[in-house]
Design an enzyme around this catalytic site. Structure first.
Site, PDB file in Angstrom:
ATOM      1  CG  HIS A 130      -2.100  -0.910   1.093  1.00 15.13           C
ATOM      2  ND1 HIS A 130      -2.045  -2.227   1.488  1.00 15.13           N
ATOM      3  CD2 HIS A 130      -3.355  -0.721   0.603  1.00 15.13           C
ATOM      4  CE1 HIS A 130      -3.203  -2.816   1.256  1.00 15.13           C
ATOM      5  NE2 HIS A 130      -4.015  -1.923   0.719  1.00 15.13           N
ATOM      6  CE  LYS A 134      -4.008  -0.536   4.650  1.00 17.91           C
ATOM      7  NZ  LYS A 134      -5.326   0.105   4.825  1.00 17.91           N
TER       8      LYS A 134
END
Length: 236
Positions: A130, A134
């Site tokens: 990600h 995040k």
């Protein structure tokens, strides 16, 4: 549908942009907007939440009191908060999922169905990637895949590896990568003797999550009180 949004960051804005001509945004609860769902004067058909776990109590109180359907797309909840989401499902219609991509839901179904057949012959690893903003790791989607792998509760999860310890037979390695603007990638690798089977999903745009949440919202407004997930939306 009259939709109230909790959270108006990147995902909330994309949900707003992707609403159909039949949808109407009646309120936004977010920094710089409203502080609570109770401040919205119009009728709310459904709440869509892409925000932060700290908003759960406010969402619970409003939706339980008013029997308002809610799509919960936030991740990073504690075990206690997840139990509260389940409890909310006894008071109104709740759609809760770690991921709203239709492709990821299909991936999860495949992993759950094939793992019992091959888990004794293949080593299993989970890798998720990600963007660098995040806040939770492993991702909610990775945890969903891990639950599908470990239906019989006979695996131990190892988070990353360092040192020289040997891989144990009944362990699943879980690896989180954070960097750049990666929207989301999830892989489940089954490594056997002289062969490797890999299942992978790549998200190329956050629109897939917004569209899934909107599809889920359309689904739950017509359901009975209960707790639902995206497999209900896809397969029922």
């Amino acid at each position: 549908m009259n939709i109230a949004l909790v959270g108006y960051g990147a995902m909330g804005q994309i949900v707003h942009k992707n609403m159909s001509a039949n949808d109407r945004l009646v309120g936004i609860v977010s920094v710089g907007y409203l502080d609570s769902l109770t401040q919205i004067n119009d009728k709310i058909d459904v709440v869509i939440d892409f925000s932060h776990p700290s908003n759960l109590d406010m969402i619970y109180d409003f939706c339980a009191k008013n029997n308002t359907p809610v799509v919960i797309a936030t991740t990073g909840y504690t075990v206690e908060q997840i139990e509260k989401i389940k409890e909310l499902g006894t008071k109104t219609r709740v759609l809760y999922s770690a991921n709203f991509s239709l492709g990821v839901i299909l991936l999860n179904r495949v992993i759950r169905e094939i793992t019992p057949t091959i888990k004794d012959k293949f080593d299993i690893e989970v890798i998720e990637k990600h963007h660098n903003k995040k806040i939770d790791a492993p991702s909610g989607t990775a945890k969903m895949l891990m639950n599908s792998i470990n239906q019989d509760k006979d695996f131990e999860f190892v988070y990353g590896r360092s040192g020289s310890s040997k891989r144990e037979k009944k362990e699943v390695g879980v690896h989180a990568v954070r960097g750049g603007t990666i929207v989301g990638e999830h892989s489940v690798i089954f490594a056997g003797l002289d062969e490797v089977l890999e299942f992978k999903h790549e998200a190329h745009s956050k629109s897939i999550f917004a569209n899934g949440a909107l599809a889920g919202a359309s689904y739950i407004v017509n359901q009975e009180i209960g707790l639902y997930n995206m497999e209900d939306v896809l397969f029922n």
